[in-house]
Design a protein around this motif. Structure first.
Motif, PDB file in Angstrom:
ATOM      1  N   LEU A  49      25.553  40.086  38.116  1.00 16.87           N
ATOM      2  CA  LEU A  49      26.476  39.919  39.237  1.00 16.87           C
ATOM      3  C   LEU A  49      26.230  38.579  39.936  1.00 16.87           C
ATOM      4  O   LEU A  49      27.175  37.844  40.264  1.00 16.87           O
ATOM      5  CB  LEU A  49      26.270  41.078  40.223  1.00 16.87           C
ATOM      6  CG  LEU A  49      27.478  41.511  41.034  1.00 16.87           C
ATOM      7  CD1 LEU A  49      28.579  41.989  40.130  1.00 16.87           C
ATOM      8  CD2 LEU A  49      27.065  42.626  42.002  1.00 16.87           C
ATOM      9  N   GLU A  53      28.954  35.520  40.278  1.00 17.88           N
ATOM     10  CA  GLU A  53      29.366  34.976  41.567  1.00 17.88           C
ATOM     11  C   GLU A  53      29.105  33.471  41.623  1.00 17.88           C
ATOM     12  O   GLU A  53      29.939  32.685  42.070  1.00 17.88           O
ATOM     13  CB  GLU A  53      28.612  35.705  42.686  1.00 17.88           C
ATOM     14  CG  GLU A  53      28.968  35.275  44.099  1.00 17.88           C
ATOM     15  CD  GLU A  53      30.379  35.690  44.519  1.00 17.88           C
ATOM     16  OE1 GLU A  53      30.785  36.803  44.136  1.00 17.88           O
ATOM     17  OE2 GLU A  53      31.078  34.904  45.195  1.00 17.88           O
ATOM     18  N   GLN A  57      31.799  30.559  42.250  1.00 14.46           N
ATOM     19  CA  GLN A  57      31.695  29.689  43.428  1.00 14.46           C
ATOM     20  C   GLN A  57      31.627  28.221  43.037  1.00 14.46           C
ATOM     21  O   GLN A  57      32.195  27.371  43.720  1.00 14.46           O
ATOM     22  CB  GLN A  57      30.452  30.059  44.249  1.00 14.46           C
ATOM     23  CG  GLN A  57      30.484  31.437  44.886  1.00 14.46           C
ATOM     24  CD  GLN A  57      31.533  31.561  45.977  1.00 14.46           C
ATOM     25  OE1 GLN A  57      32.029  30.551  46.479  1.00 14.46           O
ATOM     26  NE2 GLN A  57      31.914  32.787  46.333  1.00 14.46           N
ATOM     27  N   ALA A  68      36.120  36.182  41.328  1.00 13.86           N
ATOM     28  CA  ALA A  68      34.725  36.323  41.752  1.00 13.86           C
ATOM     29  C   ALA A  68      34.489  37.749  42.254  1.00 13.86           C
ATOM     30  O   ALA A  68      35.403  38.378  42.780  1.00 13.86           O
ATOM     31  CB  ALA A  68      34.415  35.318  42.859  1.00 13.86           C
ATOM     32  N   PRO A  69      33.274  38.249  42.109  1.00 14.37           N
ATOM     33  CA  PRO A  69      32.977  39.596  42.608  1.00 14.37           C
ATOM     34  C   PRO A  69      33.305  39.739  44.091  1.00 14.37           C
ATOM     35  O   PRO A  69      33.831  40.774  44.511  1.00 14.37           O
ATOM     36  CB  PRO A  69      31.472  39.747  42.369  1.00 14.37           C
ATOM     37  CG  PRO A  69      31.149  38.766  41.318  1.00 14.37           C
ATOM     38  CD  PRO A  69      32.128  37.642  41.426  1.00 14.37           C
ATOM     39  N   SER A  70      33.034  38.674  44.866  1.00  9.37           N
ATOM     40  CA  SER A  70      33.288  38.780  46.311  1.00  9.37           C
ATOM     41  C   SER A  70      34.784  38.937  46.578  1.00  9.37           C
ATOM     42  O   SER A  70      35.190  39.741  47.424  1.00  9.37           O
ATOM     43  CB  SER A  70      32.733  37.557  47.035  1.00  9.37           C
ATOM     44  OG  SER A  70      33.211  36.382  46.402  1.00  9.37           O
ATOM     45  N   THR A  71      35.624  38.163  45.853  1.00  9.96           N
ATOM     46  CA  THR A  71      37.077  38.287  46.020  1.00  9.96           C
ATOM     47  C   THR A  71      37.535  39.699  45.685  1.00  9.96           C
ATOM     48  O   THR A  71      38.329  40.316  46.407  1.00  9.96           O
ATOM     49  CB  THR A  71      37.802  37.302  45.078  1.00  9.96           C
ATOM     50  OG1 THR A  71      37.108  36.067  45.074  1.00  9.96           O
ATOM     51  CG2 THR A  71      39.242  37.113  45.505  1.00  9.96           C
ATOM     52  N   LEU A  73      35.812  42.374  45.736  1.00 13.24           N
ATOM     53  CA  LEU A  73      35.301  43.306  46.740  1.00 13.24           C
ATOM     54  C   LEU A  73      36.240  43.354  47.938  1.00 13.24           C
ATOM     55  O   LEU A  73      36.627  44.435  48.404  1.00 13.24           O
ATOM     56  CB  LEU A  73      33.903  42.851  47.186  1.00 13.24           C
ATOM     57  CG  LEU A  73      33.054  43.912  47.887  1.00 13.24           C
ATOM     58  CD1 LEU A  73      32.643  44.973  46.892  1.00 13.24           C
ATOM     59  CD2 LEU A  73      31.838  43.272  48.534  1.00 13.24           C
ATOM     60  N   ILE A  74      36.657  42.166  48.395  1.00 10.56           N
ATOM     61  CA  ILE A  74      37.561  42.097  49.556  1.00 10.56           C
ATOM     62  C   ILE A  74      38.900  42.738  49.214  1.00 10.56           C
ATOM     63  O   ILE A  74      39.448  43.553  49.983  1.00 10.56           O
ATOM     64  CB  ILE A  74      37.741  40.629  50.001  1.00 10.56           C
ATOM     65  CG1 ILE A  74      36.401  40.097  50.532  1.00 10.56           C
ATOM     66  CG2 ILE A  74      38.820  40.516  51.071  1.00 10.56           C
ATOM     67  CD1 ILE A  74      36.365  38.590  50.684  1.00 10.56           C
ATOM     68  N   THR A  75      39.441  42.395  48.039  1.00 11.05           N
ATOM     69  CA  THR A  75      40.715  42.977  47.610  1.00 11.05           C
ATOM     70  C   THR A  75      40.622  44.500  47.558  1.00 11.05           C
ATOM     71  O   THR A  75      41.503  45.218  48.055  1.00 11.05           O
ATOM     72  CB  THR A  75      41.093  42.452  46.214  1.00 11.05           C
ATOM     73  OG1 THR A  75      40.962  41.040  46.207  1.00 11.05           O
ATOM     74  CG2 THR A  75      42.507  42.857  45.850  1.00 11.05           C
ATOM     75  N   TYR A  77      38.579  46.460  49.093  1.00 12.79           N
ATOM     76  CA  TYR A  77      38.466  47.033  50.431  1.00 12.79           C
ATOM     77  C   TYR A  77      39.834  47.088  51.107  1.00 12.79           C
ATOM     78  O   TYR A  77      40.209  48.101  51.706  1.00 12.79           O
ATOM     79  CB  TYR A  77      37.479  46.230  51.266  1.00 12.79           C
ATOM     80  CG  TYR A  77      37.347  46.752  52.677  1.00 12.79           C
ATOM     81  CD1 TYR A  77      36.561  47.879  52.939  1.00 12.79           C
ATOM     82  CD2 TYR A  77      38.039  46.166  53.724  1.00 12.79           C
ATOM     83  CE1 TYR A  77      36.458  48.390  54.210  1.00 12.79           C
ATOM     84  CE2 TYR A  77      37.955  46.668  55.014  1.00 12.79           C
ATOM     85  CZ  TYR A  77      37.158  47.782  55.241  1.00 12.79           C
ATOM     86  OH  TYR A  77      37.078  48.290  56.509  1.00 12.79           O
ATOM     87  N   GLU A 249      41.757  39.607  40.371  1.00  7.82           N
ATOM     88  CA  GLU A 249      40.896  40.377  41.282  1.00  7.82           C
ATOM     89  C   GLU A 249      41.263  41.858  41.254  1.00  7.82           C
ATOM     90  O   GLU A 249      40.401  42.732  41.359  1.00  7.82           O
ATOM     91  CB  GLU A 249      40.935  39.803  42.704  1.00  7.82           C
ATOM     92  CG  GLU A 249      42.237  39.986  43.471  1.00  7.82           C
ATOM     93  CD  GLU A 249      43.280  38.920  43.108  1.00  7.82           C
ATOM     94  OE1 GLU A 249      43.033  38.129  42.177  1.00  7.82           O
ATOM     95  OE2 GLU A 249      44.349  38.895  43.744  1.00  7.82           O
TER      96      GLU A 249
END
Ligand SMILES: Nc1ncnc2c1ncn2[C@@H]1O[C@H](COP(=O)(O)OP(=O)(O)OP(=O)(O)O)[C@@H](O)[C@H]1O
Ligand SMILES: [Mg+2]
Lengths: 285, 250
Positions: A49, A53, A57, A68-71, A73-75, A77, A249
């Motif tokens: 992971l 990321e 980045q 990206a994992p963060s994107t 995650l936000i999507t 959520y 995403e």
């Protein structure tokens, strides 16, 4: 416990002990690795992971190919919060669990019939072996002709894919019943019903659970393909639509949901297995 | 030579008595006769030790008496009581059933659980009812198997080297336990063993199998407890070792 092993055999001439183990449990070579802590198990996934990321980045990984994992995650959520995810999830879960239930029930019944009766073995087992050789998804065209493009077809195909591992493992376990236990049953004068209930079924349980664990993860997998057909709901539908719009995403969100569902199902089966097979003292269990 | 299976030869049962009768019993594997026209009468209440060299057919004979040899070629007449129990070398406990459920497996009667608890207490394992067999030592497992056999009140107890896998000390304790329980319940016992001292410690009659026949057959009218330096026992031991082809040269 003495730290000196020199009395053993009485043939050690040196005055210094060969091994000065201060441990209270002189164990020798460890042949089976110690059990991992739950955190230790996560090491591999966490490293992956982090690399992922990092690649996203630094621009090494284009969001057109993989978000990206963060994107993601936000999507994910957001979709959960605004209520767009839940109906899709429920639709998928409904199909998967119906398919799982029907497939497992059929597999157990047929495994018992073919494992315990000659006529069953002759009529069922080779058919299942043939069915096993045909990939479930290759049956889609026929299933559509027979069952239409609605829910029945989807559930039937999931049941079909779940059926095979449960049947194979349960049948093998019934066939592999310990002959010594059969002899015991005969000397105790057990009737057929008691024999099946107290000896055959418990003996076949470990095999059944092996099959079930394979099935619970795979029952979600068929959905990706099946939910391309005549539906507007389901995780698979969501992912396919995201592909059309290039929303990687959302694809990642879908994959994560499958993963979570698969792992959760597997963990649930393992928990049931552990409490059912408490009598077993197995390495690594 | 065609030999009918045992079902043709009539495994008739005599429920009235605990006696065992064999008439010209033959068993063969791939045409090779392991038991050759054995005829034998064992009276109710006898404690028979069955000796013989490895491969002499002791287990074959015992399995025939237990009715576990349907697939074996053979003929002859066997009469055994219906109420019979078998004690194997391994305890054959079901690992997924508790100790108590193992004992009462297939047992009917007014209160199987109570009978099972009593049987468990009689082998010195009261309080271990809910343990798994895997949590017991080898000797304890064999005691549970003994309880499972005896709770059925057998008229005939068939045992094939039941103590063979136990250490010497545990085996001596098992001998005392078996003798006490058999003394109370009075079944006919046929105990297969390759241990001459075990036979002499327990049996009221000793049979030796050799070349498919009964090579020796004698009674031991000695009181218990028996002391191994009893001159009569020393004589019997000598006799058995010679019959078994072992010469004592220490
Ligand atoms: N299922 C079988 N198939 C073929 N041969 C067999 C089978 N069972 C036993 N035999 C043969 O029959 C003979 C007698 O075997 P058996 O097991 O009765 O001997 P035993 O007296 O119990 O020996 P041991 O003291 O080693 O247990 C042996 O030669 C064995 O090889
Ligand atoms: Mg034997």
């Amino acid at each position: 416990m003495s730290a000196e092993g020199s009395t053993l055999g009485g043939r050690i001439t040196s005055s210094t002990p060969r091994t000065a183990q201060a441990s209270s449990r002189p164990g020798g070579t460890r042949l089976v690795p110690r059990r991992l802590t739950p955190l230790g198990r996560l090491l591999g996934p966490l490293v992956l992971l982090a690399l992922w990321e990092l690649a996203a980045q630094t621009g090494l990984l284009s969001p057109k190919l993989l978000a990206a994992p963060s994107t993601a995650l936000i999507t994910g959520y957001d979709m959960l919060a605004n209520g767009t995810l839940l109906p899709h999830w429920l639709a998928s879960a409904w199909r998967a669990w119906w398919g799982l239930g029907i497939g497992v029930a059929a597999a157990v019944l047929l495994a018992l019939a073919s494992g315990l009766t000659r006529i069953g073995e002759a009529s069922i087992d080779s058919l299942v072996q043939i069915k096993r050789a045909i990939p479930t998804l290759a049956l889609i065209p026929l299933a559509i002709l027979w069952l239409g493009i609605g829910e029945t077809m989807k559930i039937a195909l999931i049941a079909g894919s779940v059926f095979v591992p449960v049947y194979i493992n349960t049948h093998a376990a019934i066939k592999g019943i310990d002959i010594r236990h059969v002899e015991l049953a005969r000397t105790l004068g057990l009737g057929k019903a008691v024999f099946i209930r107290r000896i055959v079924l418990p003996g076949a349980l470990p095999g059944f659970f092996t099959g079930l664990r394979l099935s619970v993860t795979s029952c979600w997998a068929s959905l990706v393909v099946l939910e391309q057909i005549n539906t507007t709901q389901g995780i698979g539908y969501l992912m396919n639509r995201a592909r059309d719009y290039g929303q990687t995403e959302i694809i990642v969100v879908g994959l994560v949901i499958y993963m979570v569902l698969g792992l959760a199902s597997d963990a649930a089966v393992r928990a049931i297995e552990r409490s059912t097979l408490r009598y077993r003292k197995v390495i690594g269990s | 030579m065609t030999m009918p299976s045992v079902s043709d030869s009539g495994l008739a049962t005599d429920a009235a008595e605990g006696s065992v009768v064999l008439e010209r019993v033959t068993r063969a594997f791939q045409g090779r006769r392991v038991l050759n026209e054995i005829s034998l009468h064992i009276a109710a209440g006898e404690f028979v030790a069955l000796l013989g060299m490895s491969g002499s057919g002791k287990s074959t004979l015992l399995r025939a008496l237990a009715g576990l040899d349907e697939e074996v070629e053979g003929e002859g007449l066997i009469r055994v009581p219906t109420a019979r129990s078998v004690l194997f070398q391994d305890s054959r406990l079901l690992p997924w059933e508790s100790v108590l459920d193992n004992i009462t497996l297939g047992l009917d009667g007014p209160d199987p659980a109570q009978a099972g608890r009593q049987a468990l207490a009689s082998v010195g394992l009261a309080g271990r009812e809910s343990a798994w067999p895997g949590q017991l030592s080898g000797g304890e497992q064999q005691r549970v198997a003994l309880a499972r056999s005896l709770v059925r009140r057998p008229q005939l107890l068939l045992a094939d080297e039941p103590f063979g896998a136990l250490d010497a000390l545990t085996r001596l304790k098992m001998h005392a336990l078996l003798r006490a329980l058999v003394g109370r319940l009075r079944p006919t016992v046929i105990l297969v063993t390759h241990d001459v001292d075990e036979a002499l410690a327990l049996a009221s009659r000793v049979l030796v199998l050799g070349n498919g026949r009964i090579a020796d057959d004698f009674r031991l009218d000695l009181d218990h407890p028996r002391h191994s330096d009893d001159p009569r026992l020393v004589g019997y031991r000598q006799r058995l070792l010679i019959t078994l082809g072992v010469t004592e040269s220490a």
